[in-house]
Scaffold this motif. Sequence first.
Motif, PDB file in Angstrom:
ATOM      1  N   THR A  44     -40.035 -27.261  -1.414  1.00 55.96           N
ATOM      2  CA  THR A  44     -38.949 -28.082  -0.693  1.00 55.96           C
ATOM      3  C   THR A  44     -37.707 -27.620  -0.971  1.00 55.96           C
ATOM      4  O   THR A  44     -36.725 -27.724  -0.313  1.00 55.96           O
ATOM      5  N   VAL A  45     -37.462 -27.384  -2.361  1.00 57.64           N
ATOM      6  CA  VAL A  45     -35.924 -27.200  -2.745  1.00 57.64           C
ATOM      7  C   VAL A  45     -36.158 -25.619  -3.481  1.00 57.64           C
ATOM      8  O   VAL A  45     -37.040 -25.606  -4.251  1.00 57.64           O
ATOM      9  N   ALA A  46     -35.199 -24.799  -3.285  1.00 53.36           N
ATOM     10  CA  ALA A  46     -35.107 -23.758  -3.719  1.00 53.36           C
ATOM     11  C   ALA A  46     -34.222 -23.716  -5.443  1.00 53.36           C
ATOM     12  O   ALA A  46     -33.679 -24.748  -5.487  1.00 53.36           O
ATOM     13  N   ASN A  47     -34.231 -23.081  -5.971  1.00 49.47           N
ATOM     14  CA  ASN A  47     -33.610 -22.989  -7.396  1.00 49.47           C
ATOM     15  C   ASN A  47     -31.976 -22.855  -7.304  1.00 49.47           C
ATOM     16  O   ASN A  47     -31.271 -22.984  -7.953  1.00 49.47           O
ATOM     17  N   ARG A  48     -31.778 -22.359  -6.367  1.00 46.61           N
ATOM     18  CA  ARG A  48     -30.140 -22.251  -5.640  1.00 46.61           C
ATOM     19  C   ARG A  48     -29.888 -23.112  -4.563  1.00 46.61           C
ATOM     20  O   ARG A  48     -30.306 -23.323  -3.513  1.00 46.61           O
ATOM     21  N   ILE A  49     -28.819 -24.087  -5.044  1.00 46.51           N
ATOM     22  CA  ILE A  49     -28.629 -25.213  -4.094  1.00 46.51           C
ATOM     23  C   ILE A  49     -27.088 -25.339  -4.104  1.00 46.51           C
ATOM     24  O   ILE A  49     -26.235 -25.001  -4.724  1.00 46.51           O
ATOM     25  N   LEU A  50     -26.836 -25.670  -2.674  1.00 48.53           N
ATOM     26  CA  LEU A  50     -25.530 -25.868  -2.219  1.00 48.53           C
ATOM     27  C   LEU A  50     -25.583 -27.334  -1.940  1.00 48.53           C
ATOM     28  O   LEU A  50     -26.116 -27.866  -0.848  1.00 48.53           O
ATOM     29  N   SER A  51     -24.585 -28.150  -2.370  1.00 47.92           N
ATOM     30  CA  SER A  51     -24.579 -29.626  -2.127  1.00 47.92           C
ATOM     31  C   SER A  51     -23.104 -29.460  -1.222  1.00 47.92           C
ATOM     32  O   SER A  51     -22.183 -29.317  -1.628  1.00 47.92           O
ATOM     33  N   VAL A  52     -23.299 -30.510  -0.284  1.00 47.71           N
ATOM     34  CA  VAL A  52     -22.233 -30.833   0.465  1.00 47.71           C
ATOM     35  C   VAL A  52     -22.183 -32.232   1.054  1.00 47.71           C
ATOM     36  O   VAL A  52     -23.345 -32.775   0.962  1.00 47.71           O
ATOM     37  N   GLY A  53     -21.254 -33.289   1.160  1.00 50.50           N
ATOM     38  CA  GLY A  53     -21.212 -34.472   1.636  1.00 50.50           C
ATOM     39  C   GLY A  53     -21.427 -34.698   2.868  1.00 50.50           C
ATOM     40  O   GLY A  53     -22.322 -35.542   3.170  1.00 50.50           O
ATOM     41  N   ASP A  54     -21.210 -33.641   3.862  1.00 53.23           N
ATOM     42  CA  ASP A  54     -21.333 -34.206   5.310  1.00 53.23           C
ATOM     43  C   ASP A  54     -22.395 -33.461   5.850  1.00 53.23           C
ATOM     44  O   ASP A  54     -22.650 -32.137   5.805  1.00 53.23           O
ATOM     45  N   HIS A  55     -23.315 -34.204   6.753  1.00 53.44           N
ATOM     46  CA  HIS A  55     -24.373 -33.778   7.033  1.00 53.44           C
ATOM     47  C   HIS A  55     -24.310 -32.662   8.131  1.00 53.44           C
ATOM     48  O   HIS A  55     -25.000 -31.725   8.327  1.00 53.44           O
ATOM     49  N   ARG A  56     -23.191 -32.742   8.959  1.00 53.35           N
ATOM     50  CA  ARG A  56     -22.863 -31.620   9.813  1.00 53.35           C
ATOM     51  C   ARG A  56     -22.485 -30.370   9.461  1.00 53.35           C
ATOM     52  O   ARG A  56     -23.032 -29.417   9.689  1.00 53.35           O
ATOM     53  N   ARG A  57     -21.637 -30.522   8.167  1.00 53.36           N
ATOM     54  CA  ARG A  57     -21.295 -29.439   7.499  1.00 53.36           C
ATOM     55  C   ARG A  57     -22.942 -28.656   6.734  1.00 53.36           C
ATOM     56  O   ARG A  57     -23.027 -27.310   6.849  1.00 53.36           O
ATOM     57  N   ALA A  58     -23.448 -29.503   6.343  1.00 56.45           N
ATOM     58  CA  ALA A  58     -24.673 -28.834   5.849  1.00 56.45           C
ATOM     59  C   ALA A  58     -25.620 -28.233   6.964  1.00 56.45           C
ATOM     60  O   ALA A  58     -26.051 -26.950   6.780  1.00 56.45           O
ATOM     61  N   SER A  59     -25.579 -28.833   8.098  1.00 53.52           N
ATOM     62  CA  SER A  59     -26.263 -28.137   9.164  1.00 53.52           C
ATOM     63  C   SER A  59     -25.804 -26.938   9.795  1.00 53.52           C
ATOM     64  O   SER A  59     -26.486 -25.754   9.892  1.00 53.52           O
ATOM     65  N   VAL A  60     -24.454 -26.725   9.484  1.00 56.10           N
ATOM     66  CA  VAL A  60     -23.471 -25.533  10.025  1.00 56.10           C
ATOM     67  C   VAL A  60     -23.995 -24.555   9.022  1.00 56.10           C
ATOM     68  O   VAL A  60     -24.220 -23.300   9.430  1.00 56.10           O
ATOM     69  N   ILE A  61     -23.878 -24.828   7.674  1.00 54.04           N
ATOM     70  CA  ILE A  61     -24.159 -23.772   6.697  1.00 54.04           C
ATOM     71  C   ILE A  61     -25.536 -23.479   6.948  1.00 54.04           C
ATOM     72  O   ILE A  61     -25.808 -22.173   6.721  1.00 54.04           O
ATOM     73  N   ALA A  62     -26.408 -24.183   7.016  1.00 47.89           N
ATOM     74  CA  ALA A  62     -28.144 -24.109   7.042  1.00 47.89           C
ATOM     75  C   ALA A  62     -28.105 -22.983   8.406  1.00 47.89           C
ATOM     76  O   ALA A  62     -29.162 -22.157   8.405  1.00 47.89           O
ATOM     77  N   SER A  63     -27.249 -23.291   9.259  1.00 48.44           N
ATOM     78  CA  SER A  63     -27.718 -22.169  10.487  1.00 48.44           C
ATOM     79  C   SER A  63     -27.208 -20.727  10.281  1.00 48.44           C
ATOM     80  O   SER A  63     -27.401 -19.720  10.979  1.00 48.44           O
ATOM     81  N   LEU A  64     -26.345 -20.567   9.109  1.00 51.00           N
ATOM     82  CA  LEU A  64     -26.114 -19.268   8.638  1.00 51.00           C
ATOM     83  C   LEU A  64     -27.255 -18.555   7.740  1.00 51.00           C
ATOM     84  O   LEU A  64     -27.037 -17.269   7.471  1.00 51.00           O
ATOM     85  N   PHE A  65     -28.486 -19.237   7.514  1.00 43.47           N
ATOM     86  CA  PHE A  65     -29.463 -18.706   6.764  1.00 43.47           C
ATOM     87  C   PHE A  65     -29.983 -17.303   7.722  1.00 43.47           C
ATOM     88  O   PHE A  65     -29.866 -17.255   8.824  1.00 43.47           O
ATOM     89  N   ASP A  66     -30.893 -16.632   6.885  1.00 47.58           N
ATOM     90  CA  ASP A  66     -31.550 -15.467   7.653  1.00 47.58           C
ATOM     91  C   ASP A  66     -32.262 -15.581   8.769  1.00 47.58           C
ATOM     92  O   ASP A  66     -32.214 -15.043   9.855  1.00 47.58           O
ATOM     93  N   ASN A  67     -33.047 -16.834   8.769  1.00 48.16           N
ATOM     94  CA  ASN A  67     -33.879 -17.031   9.954  1.00 48.16           C
ATOM     95  C   ASN A  67     -33.809 -18.759  10.295  1.00 48.16           C
ATOM     96  O   ASN A  67     -35.027 -19.349   9.964  1.00 48.16           O
ATOM     97  N   PRO A  68     -32.742 -19.146  10.915  1.00 50.92           N
ATOM     98  CA  PRO A  68     -32.667 -20.430  10.777  1.00 50.92           C
ATOM     99  C   PRO A  68     -33.794 -21.195  11.360  1.00 50.92           C
ATOM    100  O   PRO A  68     -34.042 -22.464  11.053  1.00 50.92           O
TER     101      PRO A  68
END
Length: 309
Positions: A44-68
């Motif tokens: 569920t969780v990788a060794n490399r974590i990015l923590s953000v406060g805002d749920h919208r910001r998290a979704s935007v950043i997760a959309s930058l993954f290789d294969n969202p």
Amino acid sequence: HQPRHEATNANFPRDGEGRVHHVGVKKGEGGPKFSYVQSFLMTTVANRILSVGDHRRASVIASLFDNPSSNLVTTSSRGFTVHTGTFNKVPVTVIATGMGFPMMDFLVRECRAVVEGPMVIMRFGTCGTPQTHIPIGSVVVASEGSIFIRRNPDAWEQDGSWDEKESKYIFSKVVRSDPEISKRLAENMKKMVADCQVYEGLGATADSFYASQGRTDDSFDDDNANLIDQMLEKYSSISALEMETFHLFDLARCSKGTIRSSAAAIVLAQRRSNAFLDKATTERIEKEGGRAVLLTLSETDLTAPSNGN
Ligand code: R1P
């Protein structure tokens, strides 16, 4: 017998499936959807974590993954959303935490409990700045670490026991960030975020958005009109005021050398002029800066020592 969904160990509660009590993740989780990718995604969780406060910001950043479309997304009833996937083929997790240092405590401790091996945890938040030379729309990297500012409630005790000479707000000592990661983070931000000044300085995490960040409010007796001056008198390089970073660095320091950490924040609020950043610019920097943090995370050597944390 306890039903499977109930926690049994009050010291570190997990449900019957092994999910930690607040973040809602467990070791070795993954679905058939991920089995064709690499086996490391079976967690569920990788060794490399990015923590953000805002749920919208998290979704935007997760959309930058290789294969969202293959991202594993877990939500918890306590306000966490966990997105796991890969960036440049490296497993990464972005977690939306909501706000405040207790949420950072849940994130770091509960993710540590479900991840094997060394970790790097970075935060990409928003902040206010007390520095007149730092404009809104800048990014501050906490290269000098962070301090903690808290309101001392004893100062409002009405039994006359409070010594008026003492400060009503308490400033901690500095806890360091990882110097090597902070340096890479600042370099990547400078390269990847357009029209943006990147500053390196000291962060200050407060126990409130209001009183302990020097925001005044006629409805409350906060006695904080000079707090921004006081904090700069003690620590002249405070560049970012926010609510989680100190706790991340503090826990990394106490992690027995297993967690490296750094942080950056977008300057939304100029606390001297009272200017506030517009939404369109905020969203652009969240995306470009989010990519810079993902790159930094993916480049970090997990086996390196934790450099003073
Ligand atoms: C306050 O508005 C929130 O914004 C900042 C503060 O640390 C606090 O969490 O960061 P985030 O935008 O990451 O939530």
